[in-house]
Design a protein around this motif. Sequence first.
Motif, mmCIF file in Angstrom:
data_model
loop_
_atom_site.group_PDB
_atom_site.id
_atom_site.type_symbol
_atom_site.label_atom_id
_atom_site.label_comp_id
_atom_site.label_asym_id
_atom_site.label_seq_id
_atom_site.Cartn_x
_atom_site.Cartn_y
_atom_site.Cartn_z
ATOM 1 N N HIS A 1 11.118 1.128 -0.800
ATOM 2 C CA HIS A 1 11.185 0.186 0.317
ATOM 3 C C HIS A 1 10.919 0.963 1.598
ATOM 4 O O HIS A 1 11.831 1.306 2.353
ATOM 5 C CB HIS A 1 12.553 -0.499 0.370
ATOM 6 C CG HIS A 1 12.815 -1.350 -0.832
ATOM 7 N ND1 HIS A 1 12.198 -2.562 -1.047
ATOM 8 C CD2 HIS A 1 13.611 -1.143 -1.910
ATOM 9 C CE1 HIS A 1 12.613 -3.080 -2.189
ATOM 10 N NE2 HIS A 1 13.469 -2.237 -2.736
ATOM 11 N N ALA A 2 9.664 1.267 1.817
ATOM 12 C CA ALA A 2 9.301 2.089 2.969
ATOM 13 C C ALA A 2 9.366 1.276 4.256
ATOM 14 O O ALA A 2 9.121 0.076 4.269
ATOM 15 C CB ALA A 2 7.890 2.638 2.787
ATOM 16 N N ILE B 1 0.833 -1.204 0.000
ATOM 17 C CA ILE B 1 0.000 0.000 0.000
ATOM 18 C C ILE B 1 0.867 1.253 0.000
ATOM 19 O O ILE B 1 0.607 2.214 -0.731
ATOM 20 C CB ILE B 1 -0.948 -0.007 1.216
ATOM 21 C CG1 ILE B 1 -1.929 -1.178 1.102
ATOM 22 C CG2 ILE B 1 -1.714 1.308 1.315
ATOM 23 C CD1 ILE B 1 -2.780 -1.392 2.324
ATOM 24 N N LEU B 2 1.931 1.246 0.793
ATOM 25 C CA LEU B 2 2.825 2.401 0.842
ATOM 26 C C LEU B 2 3.530 2.612 -0.491
ATOM 27 O O LEU B 2 3.745 3.744 -0.924
ATOM 28 C CB LEU B 2 3.845 2.223 1.970
ATOM 29 C CG LEU B 2 3.274 2.337 3.390
ATOM 30 C CD1 LEU B 2 4.294 1.863 4.417
ATOM 31 C CD2 LEU B 2 2.850 3.766 3.689
ATOM 32 N N GLN B 3 3.880 1.527 -1.146
ATOM 33 C CA GLN B 3 4.492 1.640 -2.473
ATOM 34 C C GLN B 3 3.520 2.277 -3.459
ATOM 35 O O GLN B 3 3.882 3.135 -4.257
ATOM 36 C CB GLN B 3 4.926 0.261 -2.968
ATOM 37 C CG GLN B 3 6.141 -0.308 -2.246
ATOM 38 C CD GLN B 3 6.478 -1.712 -2.716
ATOM 39 O OE1 GLN B 3 5.784 -2.274 -3.555
ATOM 40 N NE2 GLN B 3 7.542 -2.283 -2.178
ATOM 41 N N LYS B 4 2.255 1.860 -3.387
ATOM 42 C CA LYS B 4 1.252 2.423 -4.283
ATOM 43 C C LYS B 4 1.016 3.901 -3.980
ATOM 44 O O LYS B 4 0.830 4.713 -4.893
ATOM 45 C CB LYS B 4 -0.062 1.649 -4.151
ATOM 46 C CG LYS B 4 0.019 0.189 -4.586
ATOM 47 C CD LYS B 4 0.174 0.058 -6.085
ATOM 48 C CE LYS B 4 0.128 -1.407 -6.501
ATOM 49 N NZ LYS B 4 0.296 -1.569 -7.968
ATOM 50 N N LEU B 5 1.029 4.248 -2.695
ATOM 51 C CA LEU B 5 0.831 5.644 -2.320
ATOM 52 C C LEU B 5 1.956 6.521 -2.860
ATOM 53 O O LEU B 5 1.733 7.648 -3.303
ATOM 54 C CB LEU B 5 0.767 5.781 -0.791
ATOM 55 C CG LEU B 5 -0.527 5.343 -0.110
ATOM 56 C CD1 LEU B 5 -0.381 5.401 1.402
ATOM 57 C CD2 LEU B 5 -1.692 6.224 -0.549
ATOM 58 N N ALA B 6 3.174 5.968 -2.820
ATOM 59 C CA ALA B 6 4.330 6.718 -3.310
ATOM 60 C C ALA B 6 4.453 6.645 -4.826
ATOM 61 O O ALA B 6 5.277 7.342 -5.412
ATOM 62 C CB ALA B 6 5.604 6.188 -2.662
ATOM 63 N N LYS B 7 3.629 5.757 -5.439
ATOM 64 C CA LYS B 7 3.641 5.578 -6.896
ATOM 65 C C LYS B 7 5.015 5.148 -7.397
ATOM 66 O O LYS B 7 5.440 5.496 -8.488
ATOM 67 C CB LYS B 7 3.178 6.850 -7.604
ATOM 68 C CG LYS B 7 1.788 7.310 -7.172
ATOM 69 C CD LYS B 7 1.399 8.606 -7.835
ATOM 70 C CE LYS B 7 0.030 9.067 -7.348
ATOM 71 N NZ LYS B 7 -0.004 9.351 -5.913
ATOM 72 N N ASP C 1 7.150 0.633 9.889
ATOM 73 C CA ASP C 1 7.055 1.006 11.295
ATOM 74 C C ASP C 1 7.407 2.473 11.533
ATOM 75 O O ASP C 1 7.428 2.927 12.673
ATOM 76 C CB ASP C 1 7.980 0.120 12.148
ATOM 77 C CG ASP C 1 7.519 -1.328 12.150
ATOM 78 O OD1 ASP C 1 6.291 -1.541 12.158
ATOM 79 O OD2 ASP C 1 8.368 -2.223 12.141
ATOM 80 N N SER C 2 7.700 3.208 10.472
ATOM 81 C CA SER C 2 8.096 4.598 10.644
ATOM 82 C C SER C 2 6.889 5.463 10.992
ATOM 83 O O SER C 2 5.740 5.104 10.713
ATOM 84 C CB SER C 2 8.752 5.130 9.369
ATOM 85 O OG SER C 2 7.778 5.276 8.345
ATOM 86 N N GLU C 3 7.148 6.619 11.599
ATOM 87 C CA GLU C 3 6.068 7.536 11.959
ATOM 88 C C GLU C 3 5.341 8.037 10.713
ATOM 89 O O GLU C 3 4.123 8.199 10.712
ATOM 90 C CB GLU C 3 6.629 8.713 12.759
ATOM 91 C CG GLU C 3 7.088 8.339 14.161
ATOM 92 C CD GLU C 3 7.463 9.558 14.982
ATOM 93 O OE1 GLU C 3 7.154 10.686 14.544
ATOM 94 O OE2 GLU C 3 8.051 9.385 16.056
ATOM 95 N N LEU C 4 6.093 8.294 9.636
ATOM 96 C CA LEU C 4 5.478 8.759 8.400
ATOM 97 C C LEU C 4 4.529 7.710 7.830
ATOM 98 O O LEU C 4 3.420 8.029 7.393
ATOM 99 C CB LEU C 4 6.558 9.100 7.367
ATOM 100 C CG LEU C 4 6.044 9.534 5.982
ATOM 101 C CD1 LEU C 4 5.171 10.781 6.106
ATOM 102 C CD2 LEU C 4 7.212 9.789 5.032
ATOM 103 N N SER C 5 4.956 6.450 7.866
ATOM 104 C CA SER C 5 4.113 5.377 7.347
ATOM 105 C C SER C 5 2.832 5.248 8.161
ATOM 106 O O SER C 5 1.738 5.118 7.610
ATOM 107 C CB SER C 5 4.876 4.048 7.366
ATOM 108 O OG SER C 5 5.993 4.103 6.512
ATOM 109 N N ARG C 6 2.971 5.289 9.480
ATOM 110 C CA ARG C 6 1.786 5.189 10.340
ATOM 111 C C ARG C 6 0.850 6.366 10.109
ATOM 112 O O ARG C 6 -0.372 6.210 10.087
ATOM 113 C CB ARG C 6 2.215 5.115 11.811
ATOM 114 C CG ARG C 6 2.841 3.772 12.199
ATOM 115 C CD ARG C 6 2.924 3.619 13.703
ATOM 116 N NE ARG C 6 3.836 4.588 14.291
ATOM 117 C CZ ARG C 6 5.138 4.387 14.444
ATOM 118 N NH1 ARG C 6 5.680 3.248 14.048
ATOM 119 N NH2 ARG C 6 5.911 5.308 14.996
#
Length: 253
Positions: free
Chosen positions: A93-94, A82-88, A97-102
């Motif tokens: 490789h997000a 999902i994070l990869q898709k958000l970043a397009k 557990d990072s604060e930005l990801s949460r």
Amino acid sequence: MVVRPFIFYRQNVIEKIRGHLLEKVTSWYQNWFGQAEVPSMELFQGDQHPGYVDTCQTYIDKGDNLAVENGVILAWENSQIILQKLAKEDTLHADVDSELSRYLMEKLAKDFSMMVANGNTVMEGQDCAEFKHTSGSGWLTGFIMVADMKFCFCIPPSIVSSLADSLQLPLLQKVSGDLEPVVSGCKQLVAEMSAELIPLELTLGELLEIQVGDVIRLDHPLEEPAVLVCGGEPLLKGTLGISGERKAIKLVS
């Protein structure tokens, strides 16, 4: 024994709500992920699919990849994708557990809940604990599939009711003929109810000094309603008073 409520929704109503939500989910997905793909979505009454309710409860128990906003529960299977898709960027490789990801996932879930609830708020107490307690009765559950992402969601009864009202749909289904004798028979059962106040705490010394005629001041404030209890389960709240020659309780919530 805990007696859980059971609610029947009309199947055609569920289908119309699904169509309504699918339009919103498509817009939500395209707004967040910037892709023209149309998600697929399944929607059904929670307690009619025990296996799926168990899946949702597993997400809730784990507490991972789960967010609750305004009573709407949203869970996802793979944060990394999902994070990869958000970043397009497929090569991203997000750190999940990072604060930005949460923060991103919480915003994603909050936007989803606002879209589903359409500005409505849920009744107090309709959350993960209530979903587990009622085994999904009255909730709508489902999942969204798009590309290689899967989201599971649970919608509380108050939001379901608001959706049906906004779409001018008759929500509840009449009890089928096969169930009418059962329901009719249940109406003859006797249920014992009681009104509970906030417990009073006394020291052992104070307890030993109590005598007939003493006036004991309770810890229950006058403005605080009593709780109406049936089978050990709190049902409603009300204020105590008198009706005719009997003490009574006036329901307030």
